[in-house]
Design a protein around this motif. Structure first.
Motif, PDB file in Angstrom:
ATOM      1  N   GLU A  54       0.796  -1.223   0.000  1.00  0.00           N
ATOM      2  CA  GLU A  54       0.000   0.000   0.000  1.00  0.00           C
ATOM      3  C   GLU A  54       0.832   1.279   0.000  1.00  0.00           C
ATOM      4  O   GLU A  54       0.429   2.270  -0.585  1.00  0.00           O
ATOM      5  N   ARG A 113      -3.007  10.517  -0.415  1.00  0.00           N
ATOM      6  CA  ARG A 113      -3.991  10.162  -1.438  1.00  0.00           C
ATOM      7  C   ARG A 113      -3.388   9.326  -2.562  1.00  0.00           C
ATOM      8  O   ARG A 113      -2.312   9.617  -3.070  1.00  0.00           O
ATOM      9  N   ASP A 114      -4.143   8.301  -2.957  1.00  0.00           N
ATOM     10  CA  ASP A 114      -3.796   7.478  -4.112  1.00  0.00           C
ATOM     11  C   ASP A 114      -4.298   8.215  -5.350  1.00  0.00           C
ATOM     12  O   ASP A 114      -5.496   8.194  -5.661  1.00  0.00           O
ATOM     13  N   ASN A 170      -6.545   6.497  -7.930  1.00  0.00           N
ATOM     14  CA  ASN A 170      -7.873   6.038  -7.559  1.00  0.00           C
ATOM     15  C   ASN A 170      -8.888   7.146  -7.855  1.00  0.00           C
ATOM     16  O   ASN A 170      -8.904   8.167  -7.174  1.00  0.00           O
ATOM     17  N   LYS A 211     -11.893   7.364  -7.145  1.00  0.00           N
ATOM     18  CA  LYS A 211     -12.841   7.558  -6.045  1.00  0.00           C
ATOM     19  C   LYS A 211     -12.232   8.347  -4.896  1.00  0.00           C
ATOM     20  O   LYS A 211     -12.919   8.720  -3.957  1.00  0.00           O
ATOM     21  N   SER A 212     -10.940   8.589  -4.951  1.00  0.00           N
ATOM     22  CA  SER A 212     -10.223   9.280  -3.883  1.00  0.00           C
ATOM     23  C   SER A 212     -10.306  10.794  -4.105  1.00  0.00           C
ATOM     24  O   SER A 212      -9.351  11.431  -4.520  1.00  0.00           O
ATOM     25  N   THR A 227     -13.010   9.718   1.346  1.00  0.00           N
ATOM     26  CA  THR A 227     -12.528   8.658   0.454  1.00  0.00           C
ATOM     27  C   THR A 227     -11.030   8.724   0.189  1.00  0.00           C
ATOM     28  O   THR A 227     -10.479   7.800  -0.412  1.00  0.00           O
ATOM     29  N   GLU A 254      -7.287   8.191   0.861  1.00  0.00           N
ATOM     30  CA  GLU A 254      -6.517   7.233   1.642  1.00  0.00           C
ATOM     31  C   GLU A 254      -5.411   7.947   2.429  1.00  0.00           C
ATOM     32  O   GLU A 254      -4.953   9.011   2.034  1.00  0.00           O
ATOM     33  N   GLN A 310      -3.073   2.833   3.790  1.00  0.00           N
ATOM     34  CA  GLN A 310      -3.924   3.517   2.823  1.00  0.00           C
ATOM     35  C   GLN A 310      -5.416   3.293   3.081  1.00  0.00           C
ATOM     36  O   GLN A 310      -6.189   2.985   2.171  1.00  0.00           O
ATOM     37  N   GLN A 353      -7.314  -3.429  -1.843  1.00  0.00           N
ATOM     38  CA  GLN A 353      -7.180  -4.238  -3.059  1.00  0.00           C
ATOM     39  C   GLN A 353      -6.186  -5.392  -2.896  1.00  0.00           C
ATOM     40  O   GLN A 353      -6.483  -6.500  -3.345  1.00  0.00           O
TER      41      GLN A 353
END
Length: 183
Positions: free
Chosen positions: A76, A85-86, A89, A91-92, A97, A99, A104, A159
């Motif tokens: 991660e 933050r990823d 992603n 959705k991040s 939301t 990470e 994460q 994931q």
């Protein structure tokens, strides 16, 4: 401590830093017993029993959780407590939301169990996304307890656990080494 099996490389991240392992083991020695006790959930123990099981006792379950946490943090964040933050992603995008930390996790993961939200509220004083992110980076004991407890409710939030990406990197030899440190 001088580590051996715990210094095995994880994916393309290299080996975990000694300082990370030191903190992880110290936490693992002191962590509440209920984190590692059997439960009826389809949790991390159910997911990895074919790899590291069967479970001999709760000390063994404790060592297995620490090994999962070692490998998952490598996947991660490359063991980076301050990871944010990823950016890959989509959705991040909100404080809930985004990470944060070595594992994460995001604030929306508190939805999996009231106990997770209660843990954050007790330790942080707030369960808003920004406070959650800051705490996952700065309060390492909280971050470790949080991910361990989250993995007891679900493996779908990460994931690498959901898709069993960590499985080839989990090591029975590392679990045995951990058992020696958990005395």
């Amino acid at each position: 401590m001088v580590y051996h099996a715990l210094k095995a490389e994880v994916y393309d991240r290299g080996p975990a830093p000694d300082a990370f392992l030191d903190e992880l083991i110290a936490w693992g020695k002191a962590a509440p017993d209920d984190i590692f006790a059997p439960n009826p959930n389809n949790d991390i123990y159910a997911a990895i029993e074919p790899i590291l099981g069967p479970w001999r006792d709760n000390r063994h379950r404790r060592a297995v959780m620490i090994e999962v946490m070692r490998v998952l943090a490598g996947f991660e964040s490359s063991w980076n407590w301050d990871e944010g933050r990823d950016v890959g992603n989509p959705k991040s995008i909100t404080p809930e939301t985004i990470e944060a930390g070595a594992w994460q996790v995001s604030a929306d993961s508190m939805e999996f169990a009231d106990a997770l939200r209660a843990l954050v509220l007790a330790r942080v004083g707030s369960d808003d996304g920004d406070s959650f992110q800051a705490a996952m980076k700065s309060d390492h004991d909280l971050a470790m307890e949080y991910i361990a407890r989250l993995l007891r409710y679900t493996i779908t939030q990460n994931q690498p656990t959901r898709d069993h990406e960590i499985d080839p990197w989990l090591s029975g030899d590392a679990v045995e080494e951990l058992l020696g440190y958990l005395i």
